[in-house]
Write a protein that holds these residues in place. Structure first.
Motif, PDB file in Angstrom:
ATOM      1  N   ASN A 169       0.907  -1.196  -0.047  1.00  0.00           N
ATOM      2  CA  ASN A 169       0.104  -0.058   0.068  1.00  0.00           C
ATOM      3  C   ASN A 169       0.749   1.278   0.266  1.00  0.00           C
ATOM      4  O   ASN A 169       0.450   2.431  -0.477  1.00  0.00           O
ATOM      5  CB  ASN A 169      -1.108  -0.096   1.199  1.00  0.00           C
ATOM      6  N   LEU A 170       2.103   1.334   0.449  1.00  0.00           N
ATOM      7  CA  LEU A 170       2.745   2.320   0.364  1.00  0.00           C
ATOM      8  C   LEU A 170       3.504   2.293  -1.020  1.00  0.00           C
ATOM      9  O   LEU A 170       3.958   3.711  -1.439  1.00  0.00           O
ATOM     10  CB  LEU A 170       4.131   2.139   1.176  1.00  0.00           C
ATOM     11  N   GLY A 171       3.342   1.602  -1.998  1.00  0.00           N
ATOM     12  CA  GLY A 171       3.712   1.737  -3.273  1.00  0.00           C
ATOM     13  C   GLY A 171       5.120   1.390  -3.386  1.00  0.00           C
ATOM     14  O   GLY A 171       5.778   1.765  -4.644  1.00  0.00           O
ATOM     15  N   LEU A 172       5.803   0.650  -2.460  1.00  0.00           N
ATOM     16  CA  LEU A 172       7.186   0.441  -2.741  1.00  0.00           C
ATOM     17  C   LEU A 172       7.590  -0.782  -3.370  1.00  0.00           C
ATOM     18  O   LEU A 172       8.406  -1.162  -3.798  1.00  0.00           O
ATOM     19  CB  LEU A 172       7.792   0.046  -1.027  1.00  0.00           C
TER      20      LEU A 172
ATOM     21  N   VAL B  16      11.671 -10.022  -6.021  1.00  0.00           N
ATOM     22  CA  VAL B  16      10.851  -8.774  -5.696  1.00  0.00           C
ATOM     23  C   VAL B  16      11.412  -7.590  -5.895  1.00  0.00           C
ATOM     24  O   VAL B  16      12.606  -7.375  -5.509  1.00  0.00           O
ATOM     25  CB  VAL B  16      10.361  -9.004  -4.312  1.00  0.00           C
ATOM     26  N   THR B  17      11.152  -6.840  -6.869  1.00  0.00           N
ATOM     27  CA  THR B  17      11.967  -5.525  -7.280  1.00  0.00           C
ATOM     28  C   THR B  17      10.949  -4.338  -6.535  1.00  0.00           C
ATOM     29  O   THR B  17       9.725  -4.264  -6.658  1.00  0.00           O
ATOM     30  CB  THR B  17      11.707  -5.150  -8.684  1.00  0.00           C
ATOM     31  N   MET B  18      11.716  -3.676  -5.638  1.00  0.00           N
ATOM     32  CA  MET B  18      10.972  -2.707  -5.018  1.00  0.00           C
ATOM     33  C   MET B  18      11.876  -1.767  -4.541  1.00  0.00           C
ATOM     34  O   MET B  18      13.199  -1.708  -4.721  1.00  0.00           O
ATOM     35  CB  MET B  18      10.583  -3.584  -3.424  1.00  0.00           C
ATOM     36  N   THR B  19      11.626  -0.663  -3.911  1.00  0.00           N
ATOM     37  CA  THR B  19      12.018   0.695  -3.448  1.00  0.00           C
ATOM     38  C   THR B  19      11.960   0.933  -2.083  1.00  0.00           C
ATOM     39  O   THR B  19      11.402  -0.032  -1.210  1.00  0.00           O
ATOM     40  CB  THR B  19      11.824   1.781  -4.189  1.00  0.00           C
ATOM     41  N   LEU B  20      12.746   1.863  -1.454  1.00  0.00           N
ATOM     42  CA  LEU B  20      12.612   2.163  -0.220  1.00  0.00           C
ATOM     43  C   LEU B  20      11.975   3.708  -0.126  1.00  0.00           C
ATOM     44  O   LEU B  20      12.224   4.388  -1.131  1.00  0.00           O
ATOM     45  CB  LEU B  20      13.624   1.853   0.851  1.00  0.00           C
ATOM     46  N   THR B  21      11.414   4.056   1.064  1.00  0.00           N
ATOM     47  CA  THR B  21      10.985   5.327   0.926  1.00  0.00           C
ATOM     48  C   THR B  21      12.409   6.556   1.017  1.00  0.00           C
ATOM     49  O   THR B  21      12.170   7.572   0.626  1.00  0.00           O
ATOM     50  CB  THR B  21      10.208   5.842   2.323  1.00  0.00           C
TER      51      THR B  21
ATOM     52  N   ASN C 198      15.169  -7.391  -4.943  1.00  0.00           N
ATOM     53  CA  ASN C 198      16.116  -6.259  -5.783  1.00  0.00           C
ATOM     54  C   ASN C 198      15.639  -4.928  -5.394  1.00  0.00           C
ATOM     55  O   ASN C 198      14.594  -4.473  -5.802  1.00  0.00           O
ATOM     56  CB  ASN C 198      15.779  -6.581  -7.162  1.00  0.00           C
ATOM     57  N   ILE C 199      16.596  -4.066  -4.627  1.00  0.00           N
ATOM     58  CA  ILE C 199      16.125  -2.711  -3.936  1.00  0.00           C
ATOM     59  C   ILE C 199      16.620  -1.929  -5.291  1.00  0.00           C
ATOM     60  O   ILE C 199      17.952  -1.883  -5.698  1.00  0.00           O
ATOM     61  CB  ILE C 199      16.879  -2.611  -2.737  1.00  0.00           C
ATOM     62  N   VAL C 200      15.812  -1.072  -5.637  1.00  0.00           N
ATOM     63  CA  VAL C 200      16.129  -0.117  -6.568  1.00  0.00           C
ATOM     64  C   VAL C 200      15.471   1.342  -6.331  1.00  0.00           C
ATOM     65  O   VAL C 200      14.671   1.375  -5.381  1.00  0.00           O
ATOM     66  CB  VAL C 200      15.368  -0.384  -8.310  1.00  0.00           C
ATOM     67  N   PHE C 201      16.150   2.145  -6.826  1.00  0.00           N
ATOM     68  CA  PHE C 201      15.972   3.818  -6.518  1.00  0.00           C
ATOM     69  C   PHE C 201      15.238   4.595  -7.762  1.00  0.00           C
ATOM     70  O   PHE C 201      15.381   5.706  -7.806  1.00  0.00           O
ATOM     71  CB  PHE C 201      16.885   4.445  -5.789  1.00  0.00           C
ATOM     72  N   ASN C 202      15.183   3.532  -8.878  1.00  0.00           N
ATOM     73  CA  ASN C 202      14.579   4.539 -10.017  1.00  0.00           C
ATOM     74  C   ASN C 202      13.327   3.577 -10.765  1.00  0.00           C
ATOM     75  O   ASN C 202      13.546   2.383 -10.918  1.00  0.00           O
ATOM     76  CB  ASN C 202      15.706   4.562 -11.258  1.00  0.00           C
ATOM     77  N   PRO C 203      12.289   3.929 -10.725  1.00  0.00           N
ATOM     78  CA  PRO C 203      11.844   5.438 -10.447  1.00  0.00           C
ATOM     79  C   PRO C 203      11.860   5.577  -8.806  1.00  0.00           C
ATOM     80  O   PRO C 203      11.525   4.772  -8.265  1.00  0.00           O
ATOM     81  CB  PRO C 203      10.412   5.487 -11.018  1.00  0.00           C
TER      82      PRO C 203
END
Length: 102
Positions: free
Chosen positions: A27-30, A44-49, A79-84
């Motif tokens: 729900n945070l959209g991460l 799992v491809t995700m980002t952090l706040t 897989n932690i990504v920061f783009n977008p």
């Protein structure tokens, strides 16, 4: 991967709560994407706040634990990504209400 399995994976990921915000990572959209190969390796491809999130390791461990309960999942890679880059517009309506964001 069929839609029912993908829904199960996303449902399991809703059990992973960001410890700082108290709202789940879906729900945070991460979570940007979830894929599974024929051997059951789930990515799992995700980002952090934020890039310097001090709880990144904790969240990754929780993701792996949440997906381990699904029989089709044999291994999980995160897989932690920061783009977008993450922004508050990626949050669901539920997350925005929970956090008092308009």
């Amino acid at each position: 991967m069929d839609q029912d399995l993908k829904d199960s994976l996303m449902g399991a990921l809703e059990l992973v709560v960001d410890p700082e915000l108290g709202v789940d990572i879906v729900n945070l959209g991460l979570v940007y994407n979830v894929e599974m190969d024929e051997e059951g390796t789930t990515t799992v491809t995700m980002t952090l706040t934020s890039m310097g999130c001090p709880l990144a390791g904790t969240i990754v461990d929780q993701v792996k634990r949440a997906l381990a309960d699904i029989p089709e999942v044999k291994e999980t890679e995160v897989n932690i990504v920061f783009n977008p880059p993450w922004n508050k517009e990626m949050m669901s309506r539920y997350a925005k209400i929970a956090l008092g964001i308009r």
